[in-house]
Structures are given as C-alpha cells and as structure tokens.
Design a protein around this motif. Structure first.
Motif, PDB file in Angstrom:
ATOM      1  N   ARG A   1      27.720  11.182  27.919  1.00 28.11           N
ATOM      2  CA  ARG A   1      27.918  12.588  28.275  1.00 28.11           C
ATOM      3  C   ARG A   1      27.613  12.830  29.753  1.00 28.11           C
ATOM      4  N   TYR A   2      26.568  12.162  30.259  1.00 23.64           N
ATOM      5  CA  TYR A   2      26.244  12.310  31.676  1.00 23.64           C
ATOM      6  C   TYR A   2      27.433  11.925  32.545  1.00 23.64           C
ATOM      7  N   TRP A   3      28.049  10.785  32.276  1.00 21.68           N
ATOM      8  CA  TRP A   3      29.139  10.322  33.134  1.00 21.68           C
ATOM      9  C   TRP A   3      30.339  11.255  33.085  1.00 21.68           C
ATOM     10  N   LEU A   4      30.677  11.738  31.901  1.00 19.23           N
ATOM     11  CA  LEU A   4      31.823  12.634  31.801  1.00 19.23           C
ATOM     12  C   LEU A   4      31.537  13.955  32.514  1.00 19.23           C
ATOM     13  N   HIS A   5      30.341  14.507  32.321  1.00 18.53           N
ATOM     14  CA  HIS A   5      29.997  15.771  32.972  1.00 18.53           C
ATOM     15  C   HIS A   5      29.895  15.609  34.480  1.00 18.53           C
ATOM     16  N   THR A   6      29.370  14.478  34.935  1.00 19.44           N
ATOM     17  CA  THR A   6      29.281  14.245  36.378  1.00 19.44           C
ATOM     18  C   THR A   6      30.665  14.127  36.989  1.00 19.44           C
ATOM     19  N   LEU A   7      31.540  13.399  36.321  1.00 16.93           N
ATOM     20  CA  LEU A   7      32.919  13.302  36.798  1.00 16.93           C
ATOM     21  C   LEU A   7      33.555  14.686  36.902  1.00 16.93           C
ATOM     22  N   GLN A   8      33.407  15.474  35.860  1.00 16.54           N
ATOM     23  CA  GLN A   8      33.988  16.818  35.880  1.00 16.54           C
ATOM     24  C   GLN A   8      33.386  17.666  36.994  1.00 16.54           C
ATOM     25  N   ARG A   9      32.081  17.574  37.178  1.00 19.93           N
ATOM     26  CA  ARG A   9      31.411  18.368  38.209  1.00 19.93           C
ATOM     27  C   ARG A   9      31.907  18.000  39.609  1.00 19.93           C
ATOM     28  N   LEU A  10      32.063  16.716  39.873  1.00 16.31           N
ATOM     29  CA  LEU A  10      32.531  16.287  41.186  1.00 16.31           C
ATOM     30  C   LEU A  10      33.994  16.663  41.415  1.00 16.31           C
ATOM     31  N   LEU A  11      34.785  16.605  40.360  1.00 13.92           N
ATOM     32  CA  LEU A  11      36.180  17.056  40.480  1.00 13.92           C
ATOM     33  C   LEU A  11      36.234  18.557  40.758  1.00 13.92           C
ATOM     34  N   ASN A  12      35.428  19.315  40.050  1.00 13.96           N
ATOM     35  CA  ASN A  12      35.408  20.773  40.243  1.00 13.96           C
ATOM     36  C   ASN A  12      34.891  21.153  41.630  1.00 13.96           C
ATOM     37  N   ALA A  13      34.084  20.263  42.229  1.00 16.49           N
ATOM     38  CA  ALA A  13      33.582  20.515  43.577  1.00 16.49           C
ATOM     39  C   ALA A  13      34.615  20.170  44.649  1.00 16.49           C
ATOM     40  N   GLY A  14      35.772  19.712  44.221  1.00 17.23           N
ATOM     41  CA  GLY A  14      36.858  19.456  45.150  1.00 17.23           C
ATOM     42  C   GLY A  14      37.023  18.020  45.593  1.00 17.23           C
ATOM     43  N   ARG A  15      36.262  17.103  44.993  1.00 15.76           N
ATOM     44  CA  ARG A  15      36.430  15.702  45.375  1.00 15.76           C
ATOM     45  C   ARG A  15      37.730  15.140  44.800  1.00 15.76           C
ATOM     46  N   MET A  16      38.414  14.338  45.610  1.00 19.23           N
ATOM     47  CA  MET A  16      39.680  13.747  45.198  1.00 19.23           C
ATOM     48  C   MET A  16      39.418  12.387  44.545  1.00 19.23           C
ATOM     49  N   PRO A  17      39.863  12.185  43.302  1.00 19.05           N
ATOM     50  CA  PRO A  17      39.659  10.885  42.659  1.00 19.05           C
ATOM     51  C   PRO A  17      40.624   9.846  43.214  1.00 19.05           C
ATOM     52  N   GLN A  18      40.099   8.673  43.531  1.00 23.40           N
ATOM     53  CA  GLN A  18      40.903   7.591  44.081  1.00 23.40           C
ATOM     54  C   GLN A  18      40.411   6.248  43.571  1.00 23.40           C
ATOM     55  N   THR A  19      41.294   5.277  43.550  1.00 21.23           N
ATOM     56  CA  THR A  19      40.855   3.906  43.300  1.00 21.23           C
ATOM     57  C   THR A  19      40.186   3.369  44.560  1.00 21.23           C
ATOM     58  N   LYS A  20      39.482   2.267  44.404  1.00 21.60           N
ATOM     59  CA  LYS A  20      38.850   1.647  45.570  1.00 21.60           C
ATOM     60  C   LYS A  20      39.884   1.284  46.631  1.00 21.60           C
ATOM     61  N   ALA A  21      40.948   0.630  46.199  1.00 21.49           N
ATOM     62  CA  ALA A  21      41.949   0.175  47.166  1.00 21.49           C
ATOM     63  C   ALA A  21      42.607   1.345  47.874  1.00 21.49           C
ATOM     64  N   ALA A  22      42.909   2.417  47.151  1.00 19.79           N
ATOM     65  CA  ALA A  22      43.550   3.578  47.768  1.00 19.79           C
ATOM     66  C   ALA A  22      42.633   4.238  48.786  1.00 19.79           C
ATOM     67  N   TRP A  23      41.351   4.357  48.443  1.00 15.61           N
ATOM     68  CA  TRP A  23      40.405   4.961  49.387  1.00 15.61           C
ATOM     69  C   TRP A  23      40.241   4.083  50.620  1.00 15.61           C
ATOM     70  N   LEU A  24      40.114   2.791  50.418  1.00 16.83           N
ATOM     71  CA  LEU A  24      39.912   1.877  51.537  1.00 16.83           C
ATOM     72  C   LEU A  24      41.106   1.901  52.486  1.00 16.83           C
ATOM     73  N   ALA A  25      42.300   2.048  51.937  1.00 18.47           N
ATOM     74  CA  ALA A  25      43.500   2.076  52.773  1.00 18.47           C
ATOM     75  C   ALA A  25      43.502   3.265  53.724  1.00 18.47           C
ATOM     76  N   MET A  26      42.738   4.293  53.411  1.00 20.41           N
ATOM     77  CA  MET A  26      42.675   5.510  54.240  1.00 20.41           C
ATOM     78  C   MET A  26      41.607   5.426  55.324  1.00 20.41           C
ATOM     79  N   GLN A  27      40.779   4.371  55.297  1.00 15.98           N
ATOM     80  CA  GLN A  27      39.675   4.282  56.241  1.00 15.98           C
ATOM     81  C   GLN A  27      40.125   3.600  57.534  1.00 15.98           C
ATOM     82  N   PRO A  28      39.593   4.051  58.665  1.00 15.02           N
ATOM     83  CA  PRO A  28      39.966   3.440  59.945  1.00 15.02           C
ATOM     84  C   PRO A  28      39.494   1.988  60.035  1.00 15.02           C
ATOM     85  N   TRP A  29      40.223   1.181  60.764  1.00  8.50           N
ATOM     86  CA  TRP A  29      39.877  -0.218  60.901  1.00  8.50           C
ATOM     87  C   TRP A  29      38.866  -0.478  61.998  1.00  8.50           C
TER      88      TRP A  29
END
Length: 250
Positions: free
Chosen positions: A220-248
């Motif tokens: 329950r903690y993990w599901l509620h935490t996920l929902q809370r972070l999504l509701n706070a406006g965080r964008m869900p991404q995979t590791k590879a997708a997020w890393l591709a957005m980071q400067p080199w």
C-alpha cells in the motif's frame, strides 16, 4: 521549476516473482500511462531460467511493446562464490545480503556472466541499455568488464552512471527492507523523511522488491507514494528515457 520526474523500478523480476508483482502492476496500469523499468534476472537462483518460461517471456514482450524498459539484473542473483574469508566479507555477503552475485567476481567471470545476460536479451529481441548488479554490489572486475560492453548505464542506490566512463548522475532512490514488521515500520519512517528531503530533486526512484508485495503495509505504501508523486506533477519515466534527457557534460 524544471520538470521533475520519477522512476518506478521493479527488482528481481523472474517467472517465480511475477505472482508477487502481478496485483501491483495491474493497479499501476489502472492509473494510466506509467512506464515501468523491470530489472530482469535471466536464471533466478539457478532454478528459474527465462528460457523455460515462454508465457513469461511473452508477458515481457508485451511490456516492451507498451513502453516499459527491461534491464539486466545480474544473471543468477545469488552469491555462489567461495565462503567469506574476512569479517568485512562475512558482513557484506552473509548479513547485508546473500545475493551480491557480482560483489566478488573477477573480471573474466563478470564479463562471461554479463555477456551471457546480454545474449538472453538479444535472443528475445529485447532492447537493452542498462545493467544493475544485485544489491548494487560490484567488484572492480565487474566495473572493468562493464567498460568493455555495449551498455549505456549502471546504478547504485542514489546514482545512475553512464557507461563506459562511469559518469555519475544524482538519482536518489527510495527502497525498503520488508522482511519483518519492524523493518517495514522503520523503512516507512526513513522513506517519508527522504521523500520530504528530496521533494525538489529532479528525479526520485522507487525501488520495489518482491518481498514488498507480500505485505499489505508495504504494498500500500508503494502504490500511495506513486500516486502522491504523480499528483504532485512528477513525470513517470523509465531509467533509459530519463537518462537520455540528461546533459552529457558537466
């Protein structure tokens, strides 16, 4: 404020752990488009080879088609090296974890297991960019082996490292120890504090394990935490997708 992200990461993914994860994954899917990074073990504990489970391989095929990421997570996910010979080794390999597969491996053996894992992904036509060592423990030989392979990243509990040069990028993560009630209670307290401390961090990783799914309190903690972070406006991404957005650079 720059866009903030989150990563939902499932550790120890294998045919035998799917029953633990399935209700949670179904609940996540019901939330909408939340991509998941699956840390896949080719032959969990030497008795759960992906090659013997075509239904599970097809399930992973479907997750890739859905936009999820599959990452190599060791090969056996168990420490099968000779017995510890020092107090430090005993602590790391028998108290901290029994599953630090790559903690003691020399370069040649690490390279052999990593190559075998990459070949499993290739046979199944699964894109592969990352490797995460079980318990995040890697020998110097493992690090040298990773420099020789066509992989894009590895990670520890609070960073992602670009390969082959191990450029470190901050990526703090929440993770639980859920084997007993007191551990779950302490994990909740620590995670709440860390989440508050990291509320403005560019990314937060949620690192789940099968044992978390076996207890309603942690699940329950993990599901509620996920929902809370999504509701706070965080964008869900995979590791590879997020890393591709980071400067080199920098």
């Amino acid at each position: 404020m720059a866009e903030r992200s989150l990563m939902l990461v499932l550790h120890d993914v294998a045919p035998s752990t799917w029953a633990d994860y399935r209700p949670f994954v179904e609940a996540v899917d019901a939330l909408g488009n939340v991509p998941i990074t699956w840390l896949v073990v080719p032959d969990f504990h030497h008795h759960d080879a992906l090659a013997a489970h075509s239904d599970f391989r097809r399930l992973l095929d479907g997750r890739v088609a859905k936009g999820d990421e599959l990452t190599l997570h060791g090969y056996y996910h168990c420490d099968d090296q000779p017995r510890p010979r020092s107090p430090k080794e005993w602590f790391m390999r028998r108290i901290y974890t029994h599953e630090g597969e790559f903690y003691q491996l020399p370069q040649a053996e690490a390279l052999q297991r990593l190559t075998a894992g990459i070949e499993v992904f290739q046979r199944n036509d699964w894109p592969l960019q990352g490797f995460v060592a079980p318990a995040w423990l890697m020998s110097d030989g493992t690090r040298q082996a990773l420099r020789q392979l066509p992989l894009g990243y590895t990670s520890d509990p609070h960073h992602i490292y670009r390969l082959p040069d191990f450029k470190r990028i901050d990526a703090p993560g929440l993770v639980w120890s859920a084997r007993s009630a007191w551990r779950r209670g302490l994990s909740k307290v620590l995670s709440d504090r860390r989440e508050q401390r990291w509320r403005t961090a560019p990314v937060i990783r949620l690192g789940l394990h099968p044992v978390d799914m076996r207890h309603e309190f942690s699940r329950r903690y993990w599901l509620h935490t996920l929902q809370r972070l999504l509701n706070a406006g965080r964008m869900p991404q995979t590791k590879a997708a997020w890393l591709a957005m980071q400067p080199w650079d920098g």
